[in-house]
Design a protein around this motif. Structure first.
Motif, short mmCIF file in Angstrom:
data_model
loop_
_atom_site.label_atom_id
_atom_site.label_comp_id
_atom_site.label_asym_id
_atom_site.label_seq_id
_atom_site.Cartn_x
_atom_site.Cartn_y
_atom_site.Cartn_z
N ASP A 89 0.84 -1.18 0.00
CA ASP A 89 0.00 0.00 0.00
C ASP A 89 0.88 1.24 0.00
OD1 ASP A 89 -2.12 1.60 0.13
OD2 ASP A 89 -2.57 1.24 2.25
N THR A 90 1.08 1.80 -1.17
CA THR A 90 1.98 2.95 -1.25
C THR A 90 1.35 4.08 -2.05
OG1 THR A 90 2.95 2.10 -3.27
CG2 THR A 90 4.08 1.55 -1.22
N GLN A 91 2.00 5.22 -1.99
CA GLN A 91 1.62 6.34 -2.85
C GLN A 91 2.59 6.34 -3.99
OE1 GLN A 91 0.13 10.00 -1.68
NE2 GLN A 91 1.32 9.87 0.21
N LYS A 164 5.75 14.91 12.28
CA LYS A 164 4.75 14.28 11.42
C LYS A 164 5.22 12.92 10.93
CE LYS A 164 1.91 17.66 11.67
NZ LYS A 164 1.46 17.72 13.04
N LEU A 165 4.22 12.13 10.58
CA LEU A 165 4.53 10.78 10.15
C LEU A 165 3.88 10.53 8.80
CD1 LEU A 165 4.59 7.77 12.44
CD2 LEU A 165 3.11 7.60 10.45
N LEU A 166 4.66 10.07 7.87
CA LEU A 166 4.12 9.78 6.55
C LEU A 166 3.43 8.42 6.63
CD1 LEU A 166 4.19 10.82 3.57
CD2 LEU A 166 6.17 9.37 3.26
N GLU A 167 2.10 8.44 6.47
CA GLU A 167 1.33 7.21 6.69
C GLU A 167 1.73 6.09 5.73
OE1 GLU A 167 -1.40 6.64 8.81
OE2 GLU A 167 -1.24 8.56 9.87
N LYS A 168 1.58 6.40 4.44
CA LYS A 168 1.90 5.37 3.45
C LYS A 168 3.30 5.60 2.92
CE LYS A 168 -2.63 4.77 1.35
NZ LYS A 168 -3.33 4.96 0.08
N SER A 196 10.15 13.25 12.91
CA SER A 196 9.28 12.82 11.81
C SER A 196 9.69 11.42 11.35
CB SER A 196 9.35 13.80 10.66
OG SER A 196 10.66 13.80 10.14
N GLN A 197 8.87 10.89 10.48
CA GLN A 197 9.15 9.53 10.03
C GLN A 197 8.65 9.34 8.61
OE1 GLN A 197 7.76 6.60 12.80
NE2 GLN A 197 8.28 4.91 11.45
N ALA A 198 9.44 8.65 7.77
CA ALA A 198 9.01 8.41 6.40
C ALA A 198 9.67 7.17 5.83
CB ALA A 198 9.33 9.61 5.53
#
Lengths: 448, 482
Positions: A89-91, A164-168, A196-198
């Protein structure tokens, strides 16, 4: 000035005429400095220590005239491309020949103020942000980096604000599609602020049987306590040449993990430069390549421990078949202040034939005394005894070999933290080892 | 604990170099500088045959086209080659017939250095060729060795007495065009040792060369050639010292080893040139090319080195494993202190089938020194079943020193097995604590640990040298835990 540098300085002039007007001042300055550096140093020669095992200048002297004005290409993403990794599940973002594909929507703002999109657009919309970071960690004197700085016009821009956290995960697909030889230079800039996280996944695909030359630069800033996971699959055809540089700058207590898997590619040179610029950073780098025919794969790492209490670990593996050749350079620098450093490095390779070649060059440069650093390198073949063990249990020789090779590669695959991706990669590697083309079945791009 | 350590450290750094005296002896020197005339003059002074002069000139002309290599992790000040005396010899009227005729001052020098030069030291069982300021002063045991057919003499004698052997082997391992310093050496080398062990002979005693730089402003350029014919065996030792002087002195030597089928050569060095003062002033520049070739099948070459001296060391004793089933070893302990710099290691080039090599390198750096290991293991295409194991450990004492490892591994054959491992660490506080707890003082504990760390290499040295090396290590480093 050599002939090759001449080509690029005239290309630079054309580029300035064509696009220069829209460049903000700081970018023009960066470009100019980069070109001066390139014309001064030229391309690394055969004797250059950094490029001892990869002499790339001939690939660059080809004269890619159409760099600035590639033929327009019609490309229907929905028709051609469906990533076949189930449950991933990605963008998806597509870069077509190094340019951001989705022209209608060049820069998206996601929930929490996360910005993702075209680098070119980001320069226009957020010049302050770009100015603050661009070129700050890609500050090496490497000629290929300079070339990219001077000529790159687009790429991916990602900005994750504080906390902030990048969901996908973001999946960047580099599509190379052209009916004539093409040079591609893209520049990616990833900025992660504090806490943050990605996660970013990058896949390379060549869709046409012409010669492609890619010279890309990634700049990655990982802020305090931030967490970044970078995963790259290289899968280009044998006529392509790829030079990539990733620069990672880590602040205090940040965590970064990068994995590069090279399934296919004619000539590949990956540079990874990591600067651990704050206390308590962790960095993990993994790499795996499987090569055959006349492919050349060269991984070069430079890990700079600038601050105390950091931990870094690198594991790079290779399986070389036919007349392929591979190289590994891994340098760990521990600066004077970087006490209590832990740094481990390992490079293991298997040669399948007498014509395959592997060069390994692990290096330690240490100026602090309270450190634990080690590196190890092995080059060999499959263990005869293990092979015998399997065969004595009724497994055919070819199957036994495959099992051993797969087990060898699995150590890297096991480090992929995105489950569906790990399963898919395991499958691809197994196929690759069986000698089947490593194409994604559902994908009509037949990227191999 | 750190206070104790600081005391010990300062004690170590203040340790004096005990071989730093100057011998007051008349020397025959030529003017400073280097030119074709100087090369001719050296050749003439030594009464060499025509082919040697030709060879020297060829080397000199080639040298003029070369520049000093910059790749090593060393910081070397510009060397003015016109400011160096390329030939200095203790004055001598004729060849000595017996020990009584040797300049007593010279004998006293070698006595001070503890070298068994006199025949009275017969029991020591070591044949010595002593080289002072480029010239071989005395070769002992020449006659008794000759009975076995062993030729052990100075290079100049060999050129005169055994021109065929010299012609055949000189430059066969290190060609005159090999590298900057080897080429310079080829042009101006003044003397050195020559040794030939005939077929099937096992040399009954350790052969040894002792190098001493004495005169000021001179460079020392000696050349050693060692040939072990089929199934021969020889163990060879080399030691070096120099006086304390404020300016840097240049030492550029070449050592060539040739091992024919079934022959075995063991070459050990204890290098203790003057390392310079605590402030990094003076000291010897040690730029040495050492290389051996395992020419025939089943031959073996083993290098052992203990490097404690020199301001700058640039040295890579290497092996070319050409014969099938040949093997090579490299054992090294390199210690740097104060402002010393060392860039040392080895090259193992596997060409023959079933060749094996083993590298054990132990680096110890203290003070403000830099110590690098640089090595190459190359398995060429036809080297079936080649095997290499390398281990490079570094020990850091103090927070201002540096330790570096640059191994190169190049494999072109799938049957090769190459392993390399390297570690860098300091002496653990837990190790010291463990010893303290058992009543061993910190100083002794460090001595114990350092010696244990280097044991694997020291064990390879012949007995006499092992004792000297152990002492040297103790002097250089005892207690200097960071």
């Amino acid at each position: 000035m050599s002939e090759t540098t001449n080509i690029y300085s005239s290309l630079y002039q054309q580029s300035i005429e064509k696009y220069g007007a829209s460049d903000p001042g700081f970018i023009s300055k960066l470009r100019e400095d980069a070109l001066n550096l390139l014309t001064k140093n030229g391309f690394p020669g055969k004797k250059d220590e950094q490029y001892k095992y990869s002499f790339l200048e001939p690939y660059f002297s080809n004269g890619y005239n159409r760099y600035l004005a590639p033929k327009p290409i019609s490309f229907d993403v929905n028709h051609l491309f469906r990533c076949d990794v189930p449950a991933l599940d990605t963008q998806v973002i597509i870069l077509l020949n190094g340019f951001y594909f989705d022209k209608a929507n060049p820069l998206k703002t996601l929930a929490g103020g996360i910005i993702v999109g075209s680098f070119k657009e980001a320069v226009k919309k957020h010049p302050d942000l770009v100015e603050k970071y661009l070129g700050k960690c890609a500050n090496s004197t490497d000629s290929y980096v300079a070339l990219n700085t001077a000529l790159a016009h687009d790429g991916i821009f990602l900005y994750v604000p504080k906390g902030k956290l990048l969901e996908k995960p973001i999946q960047i697909i580099n599509v190379l599609l052209s009916d004539e030889d093409l040079m591609v230079q893209h520049r990616n800039l990833f900025i992660l602020e504090e806490n943050s996280q990605a996660k970013v996944i990058v896949c390379d695909h060549t869709l046409s049987p012409v010669k492609f030359l890619t010279n890309s630069v990634n700049e990655i800033f990982v802020g305090e306590n931030a967490c970044f996971d970078y995963f790259k699959v290289q899968n280009e055809h044998n006529e392509s040449v790829q030079v990539s540089h990733s620069f990672i700058n880590q602040e205090k207590a940040s965590n970064c993990r990068s994995t590069t898997i090279t399934l296919h590619g004619g000539v590949v040179r990956n540079n990874l430069t990591v600067k651990l610029n704050g206390e308590g950073c962790e960095n993990y780098a993994y790499g795996l390549f499987v090569s055959d025919e006349n492919q050349k794969v060269d991984n070069a790492l430079f890990i700079d421990h600038a601050k105390p209490n950091c931990h870094s670990s690198q594991l790079f593996k290779a399986i070389l078949d036919d007349s392929s050749s591979g190289a590994f350079t891994g340098k760990i620098l521990v600066e004077r202040d970087a006490q209590k450093t832990l740094a481990y490095q390992r490079n293991s390779s298997i040669l399948m034939t007498d014509n395959a070649k592997m060069n390994s060059k692990p290096q330690l440069e240490i100026y602090a005394d309270d450190v634990k650093c080690s590196h190890g390198a092995t080059v060999g073949q499959l263990d005869e005894e293990a092979l015998f063990y399997l065969r004595s249990r009724g497994i055919t020789e070819s199957e036994a070999r495959l099992m051993l090779m797969y087990a060898f590669a699995f150590e890297i695959l096991n480090e992929i933290k995105i489950e569906p991706l790990k399963d898919r990669m395991s499958e691809l590697i197994e196929k690759r080892l069986r000698g089947e083309l490593s194409r994604c079945n559902n994908c009509e791009m037949h990227c191999s | 604990m750190s206070e104790v350590n600081n005391d010990i450290l300062s004690e170590v750094t203040q340790q004096d170099y005990k071989y730093g005296f100057v011998t007051d002896i008349e020397t025959d020197t030529i003017p400073k500088g280097l030119s074709e005339d100087v090369v001719r003059l050296i050749s003439e002074k030594k009464g060499e045959p025509e082919f040697m002069l030709e060879w020297r000139l060829k080397a000199f002309r080639h040298w003029q086209t070369m520049t000093m290599p910059k790749w090593a992790h060393l910081n070397i000040p510009e060397i003015n080659y016109q400011d160096i005396i390329f030939y200095a010899a203790p004055k001598q009227n004729a060849k000595y017939a017996s020990m009584d005729e040797v300049d007593p001052e010279l004998l006293a020098t070698f006595d001070k250095l503890g070298i068994p030069l006199g025949e009275r030291k017969h029991l020591a069982g070591v044949a010595v060729d002593a080289v002072m300021d480029s010239i071989s002063v005395k070769t002992t045991f020449r006659e008794s060795l000759a009975e076995l057919g062993i030729i052990f003499c100075s290079m100049s004698d060999a050129i005169k007495e055994h021109p065929d052997l010299v012609k055949k082997y000189l430059g066969s391992v290190v060609p005159y065009s090999d590298n900057f310093f080897a080429t310079l050496n080829s042009a101006v080398f003044s003397d050195g040792s020559f040794c030939y062990i005939p077929k099937g002979v096992r040399c009954p005693m350790e052969l040894s060369t002792y190098f001493r730089i004495n005169a000021a402003n001179t460079g020392q350029f000696e050349r050693t050639l060692l040939i072990a014919d089929e199934d021969a065996y020889v163990s060879y030792l080399e030691g070096c010292t120099a006086p304390m002087r404020d300016e840097n002195q240049l030492h550029a030597a070449v050592v060539e080893l040739v091992a024919l089928s079934g022959a075995s050569i063991k070459y050990s060095t204890v290098q203790n040139w003057y390392p310079g003062s605590k402030e990094g002033k003076g000291g010897i520049f040690n730029f040495v090319t050492k290389r051996g070739i395992c020419k025939g099948a089943n031959s073996k070459i083993s290098w052992t080195q203990v490097e404690t001296g020199s301001a700058v060391t640039w040295k890579y004793p290497s092996c070319i494993l050409r014969g099938d089933n040949s093997s090579a070893e490299f054992y090294s302990v390199a210690v740097t202190n104060n402002y010393q710099q060392a860039d040392t290691g080895t090259k193992m080039i596997h060409i023959g089938k079933n060749t094996r090599s083993r590298i054990v390198s132990k680096g110890i750096s203290a003070g403000k020194s830099n110590n690098s290991y640089r090595g190459l293991v190359k398995i060429s295409k036809n080297a079936e079943n080649a095997r290499n194991f390398s281990q490079c450990d570094s020990l850091l004492l103090g927070s201002k020193c540096g330790s570096h490892t640059y191994p190169y591994i190049e494999v072109e054959n799938k049957t090769a097995k190459v392993e390399h491992e390297a570690t860098t660490s300091k002496i653990g506080e837990d190790q010291i604590f463990y010893c303290n707890q058992r009543g061993i003082s910190t100083e002794d504990a460090v001595g114990l640990i350092v010696n244990g760390y280097a044991r694997e290499v020291l064990n390879q040295l012949p007995m006499e040298f092992a004792v000297e090396a152990q002492k040297l290590l103790q002097i250089s480093l005892e207690g200097s835990v960071g």
